[in-house]
Design a protein around this motif. Sequence first.
Motif, short mmCIF file in Angstrom:
data_model
loop_
_atom_site.label_atom_id
_atom_site.label_comp_id
_atom_site.label_asym_id
_atom_site.label_seq_id
_atom_site.Cartn_x
_atom_site.Cartn_y
_atom_site.Cartn_z
N GLN A 110 -4.53 8.39 -19.62
CA GLN A 110 -3.79 8.17 -18.38
C GLN A 110 -4.36 9.07 -17.29
O GLN A 110 -4.74 10.22 -17.55
N THR A 111 -4.45 8.52 -16.08
CA THR A 111 -4.90 9.29 -14.92
C THR A 111 -3.82 9.28 -13.86
O THR A 111 -3.01 8.35 -13.79
N SER A 112 -3.78 10.31 -13.06
CA SER A 112 -2.80 10.38 -11.98
C SER A 112 -3.22 9.46 -10.85
O SER A 112 -4.39 9.41 -10.46
N ILE A 113 -2.26 8.71 -10.33
CA ILE A 113 -2.51 7.74 -9.26
C ILE A 113 -2.00 8.33 -7.95
O ILE A 113 -0.82 8.66 -7.82
N SER A 114 -2.88 8.46 -6.98
CA SER A 114 -2.48 9.00 -5.69
C SER A 114 -1.77 7.93 -4.87
O SER A 114 -2.05 6.73 -5.02
N ASP A 115 -0.88 8.37 -4.00
CA ASP A 115 -0.14 7.46 -3.14
C ASP A 115 -1.06 6.96 -2.02
O ASP A 115 -1.56 7.76 -1.22
N PRO A 116 -1.31 5.64 -1.91
CA PRO A 116 -2.25 5.15 -0.89
C PRO A 116 -1.62 4.97 0.49
O PRO A 116 -2.31 4.54 1.42
N THR A 117 -0.32 5.28 0.62
CA THR A 117 0.38 4.97 1.88
C THR A 117 -0.26 5.67 3.08
O THR A 117 -0.50 5.05 4.12
N GLY A 118 -0.54 6.97 2.93
CA GLY A 118 -1.09 7.72 4.06
C GLY A 118 -2.43 7.21 4.54
O GLY A 118 -2.58 6.84 5.71
N PRO A 119 -3.46 7.16 3.65
CA PRO A 119 -4.76 6.64 4.10
C PRO A 119 -4.68 5.19 4.59
O PRO A 119 -5.36 4.82 5.56
N TRP A 120 -3.85 4.39 3.93
CA TRP A 120 -3.73 2.99 4.35
C TRP A 120 -3.14 2.90 5.75
O TRP A 120 -3.60 2.10 6.58
N THR A 121 -2.15 3.71 6.05
CA THR A 121 -1.51 3.67 7.37
C THR A 121 -2.47 4.10 8.46
O THR A 121 -2.48 3.53 9.56
N VAL A 122 -3.29 5.12 8.18
CA VAL A 122 -4.28 5.57 9.17
C VAL A 122 -5.25 4.44 9.50
O VAL A 122 -5.52 4.13 10.67
N ALA A 123 -5.80 3.79 8.45
CA ALA A 123 -6.74 2.70 8.68
C ALA A 123 -6.07 1.52 9.36
O ALA A 123 -6.66 0.88 10.25
N ALA A 124 -4.83 1.24 8.99
CA ALA A 124 -4.11 0.11 9.59
C ALA A 124 -3.82 0.35 11.06
O ALA A 124 -3.92 -0.57 11.89
N ASN A 125 -3.46 1.57 11.42
CA ASN A 125 -3.20 1.88 12.83
C ASN A 125 -4.47 1.75 13.67
O ASN A 125 -4.43 1.25 14.79
N GLU A 126 -5.60 2.21 13.13
CA GLU A 126 -6.85 2.11 13.88
C GLU A 126 -7.27 0.65 14.02
O GLU A 126 -7.78 0.24 15.07
N PHE A 127 -7.06 -0.16 12.97
CA PHE A 127 -7.38 -1.58 13.10
C PHE A 127 -6.47 -2.26 14.12
O PHE A 127 -6.93 -3.09 14.92
N ALA A 128 -5.18 -1.92 14.12
CA ALA A 128 -4.26 -2.49 15.10
C ALA A 128 -4.70 -2.13 16.53
O ALA A 128 -4.58 -2.95 17.45
N ALA A 129 -5.21 -0.91 16.71
CA ALA A 129 -5.69 -0.53 18.03
C ALA A 129 -6.92 -1.33 18.42
O ALA A 129 -7.11 -1.67 19.60
N SER A 130 -7.77 -1.67 17.45
CA SER A 130 -9.00 -2.41 17.77
C SER A 130 -8.70 -3.83 18.23
O SER A 130 -9.44 -4.37 19.07
N VAL A 131 -7.65 -4.45 17.71
CA VAL A 131 -7.29 -5.81 18.14
C VAL A 131 -6.23 -5.79 19.23
O VAL A 131 -5.76 -6.84 19.66
N ARG A 132 -5.82 -4.59 19.66
CA ARG A 132 -4.85 -4.40 20.75
C ARG A 132 -3.53 -5.10 20.48
O ARG A 132 -2.95 -5.76 21.33
N LEU A 133 -3.04 -4.91 19.25
CA LEU A 133 -1.73 -5.41 18.86
C LEU A 133 -0.93 -4.24 18.30
O LEU A 133 -1.46 -3.43 17.53
N PRO A 134 0.34 -4.10 18.67
CA PRO A 134 1.15 -3.01 18.12
C PRO A 134 1.21 -3.07 16.59
O PRO A 134 1.26 -4.17 16.00
N PHE A 135 1.23 -1.91 15.97
CA PHE A 135 1.25 -1.85 14.51
C PHE A 135 2.44 -2.60 13.95
O PHE A 135 2.33 -3.35 12.97
N THR A 136 3.62 -2.39 14.55
CA THR A 136 4.83 -3.02 14.03
C THR A 136 4.82 -4.53 14.22
O THR A 136 5.48 -5.26 13.49
N ILE A 137 4.08 -5.02 15.21
CA ILE A 137 3.96 -6.46 15.42
C ILE A 137 2.99 -7.05 14.40
O ILE A 137 3.24 -8.10 13.81
N LEU A 138 1.88 -6.36 14.17
CA LEU A 138 0.83 -6.89 13.30
C LEU A 138 1.23 -6.83 11.83
O LEU A 138 1.02 -7.80 11.09
N PHE A 139 1.81 -5.72 11.40
CA PHE A 139 2.11 -5.54 9.99
C PHE A 139 3.60 -5.68 9.67
O PHE A 139 3.98 -5.60 8.50
#
Length: 454
Positions: A296-325
């Motif tokens: 067994q290996t410890s699984i890190s929580d992907p929420t933080g890195p995923w949110t950072v990447a998702a926010n930057e992608f939302a900025a690139s398409v000029r759509l609010p994060f809460t609207i896009l996701f």
Amino acid sequence: MPEIITNTLELSRARQEFLGSLGLDAKRPTAWTQYGYPEHVTFELLYAAYERGGAGHGAVHRLLDKCWEKLPRIKKPESDSETPWEKKVRKLLRDVRVMAKLKDLDRRNLIGRYAAVIYRVADNKSLDQPLERAAKLVDLIPLFENQLKVTKWNIDQNAENYGTPAMFQYRKLPPPDSDTQGKPEEWADVHPSRVQILAEGSVGDFFDGIPLLRAGFNRLMDLDKISGGSGESYLKNSSRTIVFKYEAGAAPQAIPGPDGKEPTSVREAHETQARALNRSTDAAIVMQGGDATTLQTSISDPTGPWTVAANEFAASVRLPFTILFGQQTGRLASDEDKQDYANRCASRQEFELTPMLEEFITRMQAAGIIEAGDFEIQWPPVNAPTETDKANLLGKLTAAMQQAFQSGLTEPLFDANELRAVMDYEERADDGLPTEGDPAVDPLQQDDNAPAAA
């Protein structure tokens, strides 16, 4: 003899390979390569991000569906009422499903640098002949970027059309996931007068169009890595990787299996037992002087890195994060996000879609398919209030009327038709307010009309 490169794109790539890959990190010129990002984002990569990526697909359709949520009106500029010209145009658009085809053209434009639509008209000419006059519009054929290429250019420097395409070729795509059995691709010549191109972000050369997903493509890859890596971690932990541990001095021997066939080695016996254990819920392991555990290996929580990447992608398409996701951990789209989203779509309608529709109508007029004359494109508001918003506004207006009456104002702030207009109801013949002499409100008139007491 070394290979001679004549293609300008290949020459650019060769120079970049010699000097180092592209990247924003001056200290590490090969950073993008080390991170796993492609140096050149091709149409095929963009299409894959749209077709197989949730964020890419959502960004395209969030923008597309909101802009085309309500169809525009093509009308005469001098009249708000429907004219015979407008009725004819609407019938033409409905018979050929023009708006649906143009919406699909816009979808393809959002994925690549540009997209095109081919006019199929009844003029008894082949597609490689100029379009002059036609009896009617038969169909529209939307094309992706990789379905259209220029085969001939206008090279006369004294001509007005210098530097523009003189002939196109379009490729007929087979149905998705179909087996073509090696059938060669079909290309057909098309005259530019039968082709309309939409290249968002370009004001001249259509090759300068800007794909919606290109600026945030690296972040789309990050989202795929984070989500995929997290899923792979859960899969690894749930697959029950078996660890066999023996005591010091133990001499294990291969034990025959249920079929009576003895394995050639202890390792083969362990592999057979592990496969049986992972396939079935009632399998067992036989050990000799040792024990078996799962890795067994410890699984890190992907929420933080995923949110950072998702926010930057939302900025690139000029759509609010809460609207896009959508909703994330209780976060809902605020009024500011909704207004920003509406403004983004309204601006796109004004500067990208309206010119595209104007070009289509103008070219249909030039071909005699639509009657000539001035016209304008009118889009319904993208931030129109909902039924709940209208009801809340109506409640505030009536409350204001009541407060004004209690303050001594004798004339009402709004009449009934103005209030009905808030809910988009039709006007009444009267305004619904009491009039002088009305028996229902005039006590004297009511007494005069009352029957005599017995």
